[in-house]
Design an enzyme around this catalytic site. Sequence first.
Site, PDB file in Angstrom:
ATOM      1  N   ARG A 164       0.992  -1.299  -0.085  1.00 36.46           N
ATOM      2  CA  ARG A 164      -0.021   0.057  -0.069  1.00 36.46           C
ATOM      3  C   ARG A 164       0.928   1.262   0.128  1.00 36.46           C
ATOM      4  O   ARG A 164       1.775   1.287   0.520  1.00 36.46           O
ATOM      5  CB  ARG A 164      -0.917   0.241   1.192  1.00 36.46           C
ATOM      6  CG  ARG A 164      -1.787  -1.147   1.459  1.00 36.46           C
ATOM      7  CD  ARG A 164      -2.743  -1.092   2.659  1.00 36.46           C
ATOM      8  NE  ARG A 164      -3.386  -2.414   2.956  1.00 36.46           N
ATOM      9  CZ  ARG A 164      -4.425  -2.752   2.593  1.00 36.46           C
ATOM     10  NH1 ARG A 164      -4.985  -2.189   1.433  1.00 36.46           N
ATOM     11  NH2 ARG A 164      -4.778  -3.904   3.031  1.00 36.46           N
ATOM     12  N   ARG A 205      -6.210  -5.896  -0.195  1.00 38.14           N
ATOM     13  CA  ARG A 205      -7.601  -5.757  -0.168  1.00 38.14           C
ATOM     14  C   ARG A 205      -8.021  -4.026  -0.066  1.00 38.14           C
ATOM     15  O   ARG A 205      -7.420  -3.471   0.665  1.00 38.14           O
ATOM     16  CB  ARG A 205      -8.150  -6.431   1.018  1.00 38.14           C
ATOM     17  CG  ARG A 205      -9.722  -6.318   1.259  1.00 38.14           C
ATOM     18  CD  ARG A 205     -10.151  -7.433   2.272  1.00 38.14           C
ATOM     19  NE  ARG A 205      -9.822  -8.731   1.936  1.00 38.14           N
ATOM     20  CZ  ARG A 205     -10.384  -9.725   2.568  1.00 38.14           C
ATOM     21  NH1 ARG A 205     -11.276  -9.662   3.690  1.00 38.14           N
ATOM     22  NH2 ARG A 205     -10.175 -11.111   2.289  1.00 38.14           N
ATOM     23  N   HIS A 207       3.520  -9.530   1.062  1.00 36.79           N
ATOM     24  CA  HIS A 207       3.305  -8.540   2.381  1.00 36.79           C
ATOM     25  C   HIS A 207       4.620  -7.929   2.698  1.00 36.79           C
ATOM     26  O   HIS A 207       4.486  -7.204   3.820  1.00 36.79           O
ATOM     27  CB  HIS A 207       2.483  -9.190   3.301  1.00 36.79           C
ATOM     28  CG  HIS A 207       1.746  -8.356   4.312  1.00 36.79           C
ATOM     29  ND1 HIS A 207       2.227  -8.196   5.766  1.00 36.79           N
ATOM     30  CD2 HIS A 207       0.823  -7.305   4.279  1.00 36.79           C
ATOM     31  CE1 HIS A 207       1.757  -7.394   6.334  1.00 36.79           C
ATOM     32  NE2 HIS A 207       0.817  -6.811   5.496  1.00 36.79           N
ATOM     33  N   TYR A 246       0.923   5.253  12.415  1.00 37.02           N
ATOM     34  CA  TYR A 246       0.972   4.015  12.854  1.00 37.02           C
ATOM     35  C   TYR A 246       2.559   3.885  13.538  1.00 37.02           C
ATOM     36  O   TYR A 246       3.425   4.805  13.257  1.00 37.02           O
ATOM     37  CB  TYR A 246       1.143   2.909  11.863  1.00 37.02           C
ATOM     38  CG  TYR A 246      -0.062   2.712  11.183  1.00 37.02           C
ATOM     39  CD1 TYR A 246      -1.271   3.626  11.343  1.00 37.02           C
ATOM     40  CD2 TYR A 246      -0.342   1.609  10.044  1.00 37.02           C
ATOM     41  CE1 TYR A 246      -2.550   3.322  10.586  1.00 37.02           C
ATOM     42  CE2 TYR A 246      -1.585   1.484   9.632  1.00 37.02           C
ATOM     43  CZ  TYR A 246      -2.471   2.211   9.783  1.00 37.02           C
ATOM     44  OH  TYR A 246      -3.757   2.005   9.076  1.00 37.02           O
ATOM     45  N   ARG A 276      -2.120  -5.910  19.766  1.00 39.67           N
ATOM     46  CA  ARG A 276      -2.968  -4.856  19.642  1.00 39.67           C
ATOM     47  C   ARG A 276      -4.464  -5.379  19.619  1.00 39.67           C
ATOM     48  O   ARG A 276      -5.411  -4.759  20.035  1.00 39.67           O
ATOM     49  CB  ARG A 276      -2.708  -3.850  18.629  1.00 39.67           C
ATOM     50  CG  ARG A 276      -3.455  -2.766  18.545  1.00 39.67           C
ATOM     51  CD  ARG A 276      -3.389  -2.180  17.020  1.00 39.67           C
ATOM     52  NE  ARG A 276      -4.047  -2.532  16.153  1.00 39.67           N
ATOM     53  CZ  ARG A 276      -3.649  -2.962  14.911  1.00 39.67           C
ATOM     54  NH1 ARG A 276      -2.337  -2.590  14.550  1.00 39.67           N
ATOM     55  NH2 ARG A 276      -4.464  -3.572  14.046  1.00 39.67           N
ATOM     56  N   HIS A 285       1.728  -0.984  15.453  1.00 36.14           N
ATOM     57  CA  HIS A 285       1.542  -1.682  14.171  1.00 36.14           C
ATOM     58  C   HIS A 285       2.875  -2.406  14.306  1.00 36.14           C
ATOM     59  O   HIS A 285       3.189  -3.420  13.095  1.00 36.14           O
ATOM     60  CB  HIS A 285       1.448  -0.593  13.083  1.00 36.14           C
ATOM     61  CG  HIS A 285       1.268  -1.316  11.718  1.00 36.14           C
ATOM     62  ND1 HIS A 285       2.039  -1.708  10.664  1.00 36.14           N
ATOM     63  CD2 HIS A 285       0.210  -2.095  11.234  1.00 36.14           C
ATOM     64  CE1 HIS A 285       1.794  -2.539   9.530  1.00 36.14           C
ATOM     65  NE2 HIS A 285       0.490  -2.563   9.865  1.00 36.14           N
TER      66      HIS A 285
END
Length: 545
Positions: free
Chosen positions: A237, A267, A297, A330, A426, A454
């Site tokens: 992303r 997604r 990822h 984050y 988290r 994160h």
Amino acid sequence: MPVLSPLGLDPSHPFPKILNKSLNIVVVLTGTDAFGRAGHLAVVRAPRSLPRIIQLPESLGGTQNFVLLSAVLSTFVDELFPGMDVRGAYQFRVTRNSELVVDEEEVENLALALRDELVDRGYRPAVRLEIAHDCPKPIVQTLLQNFGLSDNAAYRIDGSVNLNRVIQVYDLVQRPDLKYPPMTPRVFKAPEGIFAAVARKDVLLHHPFDSFGTVLELIREAAVDSNVLAIKQTLYRTGKDSGIVEALIQAARNGKDVTVVVELRARFDEEANLGLADRLQDAGVQVVYGVVGYKTHAKMLLIVRREGRKLRRYVHLGTGNYHSGTARAYTDLSLITADADIGNDVHQLFQQLSGLASKRTLDCLLQSPFTLHSGLLQRIERETQLALEGRPGRIIAKMNALNEAQVIRALYAASQAGVRIDLIVRGACTLRPGVEGISDNIRVRSIVGRFLEHSRVYWFGNDGRPELFCASADWLERNLLRRVETCFPVLDDNLVQRIHREVLQNYLDDNLNAWELQADGHYRKCEPQPGQAPHSAQQALLEVL
């Protein structure tokens, strides 16, 4: 009102297609219209061009007051049906299955197949109906029938059907006293240039406290450095108007060999990533769409630079995306290194992703789907054996979520052997801590503060010779077994101590923003004990900026 198009339901006006997660009002009517048609039901769709939160003018109570669009539509909906009697108006929203179905083994062109799937995403089968809490049951049943849903798919909502929209209030309200004060992150200073600084020693960045601009500057410097020969990067992303993408395009135009692994199946970013891939390819970048069946990822950047008569690899590895927006909101970790072994490992990973290289044994990194899962189990087992031998076993791990069954069983076994385990998770955690005889020695806590936690960090005591890893992966089945992920060691002792201090112990000491998971699955808010000073992990990091 001029932009609204109410639709009465009758044989010539069947139930309309409702777009995924759009705001709608179902209206119950009596009376007859101009053509003598008897009223029954109508649907009013709220155009996405209209704001969902409306700020009231001074004349109606002041600019600190707001009203939801759904409330306005429900209140004044009778103006859309002159001569009819409105007996009720109820907001609803349908959620559709947004999973894109592409047989990656069969399609010849993944990008083209995804484009075709995206066309119909907004109208895929419904999975949930959210409806106003006071909507009559017969109306709810009518909606469920039209969407092909069962009774247990209906969720009655007392309030907005999309609370996410309320975030707009933060920007609309001019109340500095109710907001966090602005922060200015630390900027890494390298007067001699980033390459020279990293060649001397590894650089650790703790975002958002350390500026993400350093990562962007690394790529920009590489794009114009005549000694840089090649740049390879993964993108999952990136956000709109990404400076990183612009720098990669500039590097390609400057004659660098640029390869980018773009994950098309991130997604809800599929469409954006398709456009990104097109832009990069138009600039001469070699774009790779990852590996069939495994989402890429991993967060990796590899720069190959000529230094004298040798080639040197510079690497950036991170726990978060190459996204300047999330880097401000984050918490994440970045490692920039010129370590030869790490550089060779990352080179081999890019070989696997862009070519057809076989599985290789890496010197430093653990990777999913090959060695990360087994590597974690081996290290948990090592701590277990230490405890069984009477030596201290210790595990501290921080992540977003935990559900992988084998890892959980290994942690239970370690706890029963006497290993002290602290987990900072988290979000979702299917492990139950503090269960007598099973997980007595496991504590689980979640930190909810100004920034979204994160970063992923795994620390193993290793009998006094601690091992610390950072990773792109949570301890989830999908991350450990069905994705391409990287888990990288931090080799500099000073950086290991810094991460342990800032990211692990600091968060274990938090007694203001921490929630501890109980054995029964509930969370308990932590509070300072008598004589204990209040401590917020994130605030402590802000105070040293």
